[in-house]
Design a protein around this motif. Structure first.
Motif, PDB file in Angstrom:
ATOM      1  N   HIS A   2      41.428  66.844  30.905  1.00  0.00           N
ATOM      2  CA  HIS A   2      41.275  67.146  32.326  1.00  0.00           C
ATOM      3  C   HIS A   2      42.651  67.384  32.936  1.00  0.00           C
ATOM      4  CE1 HIS A   2      37.407  65.522  31.561  1.00  0.00           C
ATOM      5  NE2 HIS A   2      37.647  64.273  31.890  1.00  0.00           N
ATOM      6  N   SER A  32      34.853  79.609  36.186  1.00  0.00           N
ATOM      7  CA  SER A  32      35.691  79.050  37.234  1.00  0.00           C
ATOM      8  C   SER A  32      35.118  79.357  38.602  1.00  0.00           C
ATOM      9  CB  SER A  32      37.133  79.569  37.133  1.00  0.00           C
ATOM     10  OG  SER A  32      37.190  80.954  37.349  1.00  0.00           O
ATOM     11  N   LEU A  62      38.654  62.665  41.839  1.00  0.00           N
ATOM     12  CA  LEU A  62      38.463  63.914  41.084  1.00  0.00           C
ATOM     13  C   LEU A  62      38.394  63.635  39.586  1.00  0.00           C
ATOM     14  CD1 LEU A  62      40.832  66.292  43.082  1.00  0.00           C
ATOM     15  CD2 LEU A  62      38.337  66.117  43.236  1.00  0.00           C
ATOM     16  N   ALA A  66      35.333  64.538  36.991  1.00  0.00           N
ATOM     17  CA  ALA A  66      35.564  65.262  35.734  1.00  0.00           C
ATOM     18  C   ALA A  66      35.049  64.454  34.539  1.00  0.00           C
ATOM     19  CB  ALA A  66      37.051  65.571  35.568  1.00  0.00           C
ATOM     20  N   ILE A  80      40.897  70.951  37.846  1.00  0.00           N
ATOM     21  CA  ILE A  80      40.566  70.907  39.268  1.00  0.00           C
ATOM     22  C   ILE A  80      41.892  70.896  40.021  1.00  0.00           C
ATOM     23  CG2 ILE A  80      39.490  69.632  41.153  1.00  0.00           C
ATOM     24  CD1 ILE A  80      37.668  68.286  39.045  1.00  0.00           C
ATOM     25  N   HIS A  82      43.340  71.339  43.986  1.00  0.00           N
ATOM     26  CA  HIS A  82      42.955  71.405  45.395  1.00  0.00           C
ATOM     27  C   HIS A  82      44.220  71.479  46.238  1.00  0.00           C
ATOM     28  CE1 HIS A  82      40.537  70.910  48.944  1.00  0.00           C
ATOM     29  NE2 HIS A  82      39.454  70.734  48.206  1.00  0.00           N
ATOM     30  N   VAL A  96      38.241  75.278  40.413  1.00  0.00           N
ATOM     31  CA  VAL A  96      37.570  74.445  39.418  1.00  0.00           C
ATOM     32  C   VAL A  96      37.334  75.335  38.205  1.00  0.00           C
ATOM     33  CG1 VAL A  96      35.505  73.106  38.848  1.00  0.00           C
ATOM     34  CG2 VAL A  96      36.445  73.013  41.164  1.00  0.00           C
ATOM     35  N   CYS A 110      30.588  73.461  35.889  1.00  0.00           N
ATOM     36  CA  CYS A 110      31.396  73.965  37.002  1.00  0.00           C
ATOM     37  C   CYS A 110      30.654  73.767  38.325  1.00  0.00           C
ATOM     38  CB  CYS A 110      31.742  75.432  36.781  1.00  0.00           C
ATOM     39  SG  CYS A 110      32.966  76.052  37.966  1.00  0.00           S
ATOM     40  N   LEU A 113      30.664  70.083  39.234  1.00  0.00           N
ATOM     41  CA  LEU A 113      31.980  69.643  39.705  1.00  0.00           C
ATOM     42  C   LEU A 113      32.228  70.031  41.155  1.00  0.00           C
ATOM     43  CD1 LEU A 113      33.988  70.453  36.477  1.00  0.00           C
ATOM     44  CD2 LEU A 113      33.767  68.181  37.512  1.00  0.00           C
ATOM     45  N   ILE A 114      31.933  71.270  41.525  1.00  0.00           N
ATOM     46  CA  ILE A 114      32.205  71.667  42.907  1.00  0.00           C
ATOM     47  C   ILE A 114      31.221  70.995  43.860  1.00  0.00           C
ATOM     48  CG2 ILE A 114      30.905  73.840  42.902  1.00  0.00           C
ATOM     49  CD1 ILE A 114      34.287  73.149  44.643  1.00  0.00           C
ATOM     50  N   LEU A 117      32.600  67.457  44.159  1.00  0.00           N
ATOM     51  CA  LEU A 117      33.891  67.484  44.829  1.00  0.00           C
ATOM     52  C   LEU A 117      33.692  67.592  46.346  1.00  0.00           C
ATOM     53  CD1 LEU A 117      36.977  69.512  43.812  1.00  0.00           C
ATOM     54  CD2 LEU A 117      36.142  69.649  46.124  1.00  0.00           C
TER      55      LEU A 117
END
Length: 161
Positions: A2, A32, A62, A66, A80, A82, A96, A110, A113-114, A117
């Motif tokens: 990660h 992504s 985060l 992950a 990731i 940001h 991401v 993906c 994760l978003i 997040l």
């Protein structure tokens, strides 16, 4: 496996994507997501925005997200990144990236994760509009997106296989 990064400088999207698959012949898919700052929110024009975070706490949140994705899907890498600080419309805010042997797992990871997040990472957004400054609250659509993964997005237990 990660890579978690909080930064004020712009995100080099092409470099980050290549880093996920380069030298890893087992990678068959790279997916992504890039979130961009919009020039409107809730029907109001937004001139700029400032993103704040709590250093250390944000990175841990985060990393936990992950780890949860890695426990759920076969992945070869997660990145990731940001942004924080001042932003203007069209600035990339978040990147991401997920590398996996298979596209289905990369897409699902993906998206997971978003979604998480947006609901669990401690960021605070202040928008600057013609009417003045305002702090942005969490949106119900973000919570609904995260909840479709089968649990409350504000909790941090690992996903069930």
């Amino acid at each position: 496996m990660h890579r978690i990064q909080i930064q004020t400088q712009p995100i080099d999207i092409a470099t980050e994507q290549e880093a996920l698959w380069s030298g890893k012949p087992q990678v068959g898919a790279l997916v992504s997501f890039v979130g961009l700052m919009r020039d409107f929110n809730a029907g109001v024009a937004v001139n700029s925005m400032t993103l704040e975070h709590y250093s250390g706490m944000t990175e841990r949140a985060l990393a936990t997200i992950a780890d949860e994705a890695s426990a759920q899907w076969t992945l070869e890498g997660i990145t990731i990144i940001h942004r924080v600080g001042p932003l203007v419309p069209q600035d990339p805010i978040v990147f991401v990236g997920v590398a996996s042997p298979h596209r289905g797992e990369a897409f699902r990871a993906c998206e997971f994760l978003i979604d998480y997040l947006k609901t669990r990472a401690p960021f605070w957004k202040k928008e600057i509009t013609a009417q003045g400054e305002r702090w942005v609250d969490a949106r119900e659509t973000d919570n609904a997106a995260a909840e479709r993964w089968g649990r409350d997005p504000r909790r941090s237990e690992a996903p069930k296989p």
